[in-house]
Enzyme design. Structure first.
Site, short mmCIF file in Angstrom:
data_model
loop_
_atom_site.label_atom_id
_atom_site.label_comp_id
_atom_site.label_asym_id
_atom_site.label_seq_id
_atom_site.Cartn_x
_atom_site.Cartn_y
_atom_site.Cartn_z
N ASP A 168 -12.39 1.13 12.14
CA ASP A 168 -10.77 0.89 12.84
C ASP A 168 -11.16 -0.80 12.93
O ASP A 168 -12.11 -0.97 13.67
CB ASP A 168 -10.38 1.61 14.08
CG ASP A 168 -9.47 1.32 14.91
OD1 ASP A 168 -9.07 0.12 15.29
OD2 ASP A 168 -9.48 1.91 16.44
N GLY A 190 1.62 -1.14 11.96
CA GLY A 190 1.34 -1.27 10.75
C GLY A 190 -0.65 -1.51 11.62
O GLY A 190 -0.85 -2.07 12.68
N VAL A 191 -2.17 -2.78 10.58
CA VAL A 191 -2.87 -3.52 11.58
C VAL A 191 -2.24 -4.84 12.46
O VAL A 191 -2.85 -4.10 14.14
CB VAL A 191 -2.87 -4.49 10.20
CG1 VAL A 191 -4.69 -5.52 10.85
CG2 VAL A 191 -4.24 -3.12 9.52
N ASP A 192 -0.62 -5.23 12.40
CA ASP A 192 -0.58 -6.10 13.38
C ASP A 192 -0.59 -5.15 14.75
O ASP A 192 -0.68 -5.38 15.92
CB ASP A 192 0.85 -6.66 12.82
CG ASP A 192 1.68 -7.85 13.03
OD1 ASP A 192 0.32 -8.33 13.87
OD2 ASP A 192 2.24 -7.89 12.89
N SER A 243 -1.73 -6.64 2.42
CA SER A 243 -0.89 -6.63 1.63
C SER A 243 -0.66 -5.55 0.71
O SER A 243 -0.06 -4.75 0.17
CB SER A 243 -0.51 -7.62 0.54
OG SER A 243 0.08 -9.25 1.10
N GLY A 298 -0.10 -1.46 1.47
CA GLY A 298 0.51 -0.39 2.67
C GLY A 298 1.92 -0.91 2.14
O GLY A 298 2.76 -1.16 1.08
#
Length: 176
Positions: free
Chosen positions: A10, A32-34, A122, A124
């Site tokens: 994570d 997502g990650v953001d 980038s 996904g």
């Protein structure tokens, strides 16, 4: 020599100086990650991003560029935001993807970070294949850290086994 590793985990829980956010150009959060980083960091991160939009990044952040904010409630002191190329929108040049890693490491050096955790920028939703992202990321980070000292640890933090496998293979391909 910089330690470069790939782990499944994570990104929001990494105890490093800086985590890299696979941001969108608005810098105002997303999915997502953001979204995960904004949720974990708390409202201070969004406020710092809003300040960037009002001052130095009125038009947002360009693909391949990077900028730092504080880490808010994260263990990391800094969040380095970078916008990866979106293959689904025709942004298929690997140099754009490589620029995300080079720019992020340059910003990390500027803020004094010696340990940096990256996601699979980038991969996904932006349509890049895991193997392609891994190869570009690993080759770029190796070349950058060999050429410019200052970063002791680069950790690729990956949320799935297929991503981890791709990065592990890329590291092995480069003798790491």
């Amino acid at each position: 020599m910089t330690t470069i590793e790939a782990v499944r985990g994570d990104l929001t829980r990494q105890d490093v100086d800086a985590v890299v956010n696979a941001a969108n150009s608005t810098l105002l959060g997303g999915g997502g990650v953001d979204g995960a980083l904004h949720a974990a960091a708390g409202p201070a991160l969004l406020e710092q991003c809003r300040r960037l939009r009002r001052t130095t990044h009125r038009d947002g952040l360009a693909v391949g560029d990077a900028v730092a904010t504080g880490g808010g409630a994260l263990a990391a002191r800094f969040v380095i935001h970078t916008v990866g190329p979106n293959r689904n929108r025709g942004q298929t040049d690997p140099a754009l993807l490589a620029s995300c890693f080079v720019s992020s490491l340059a910003v990390a050096r500027e803020v004094g970070a010696r340990s940096v955790a990256f996601p699979a920028v980038s991969a996904g939703a932006y349509g890049w294949a895991a193997a392609d992202v891994a190869e570009v990321a690993v080759a770029t980070v190796l070349a950058d850290t060999d050429a410019a000292p200052g970063i002791d640890l680069v950790r690729f933090v990956l949320f799935s086994t297929p991503l981890l496998d791709a990065f592990t293979a890329a590291l092995a391909h480069h003798g790491r």
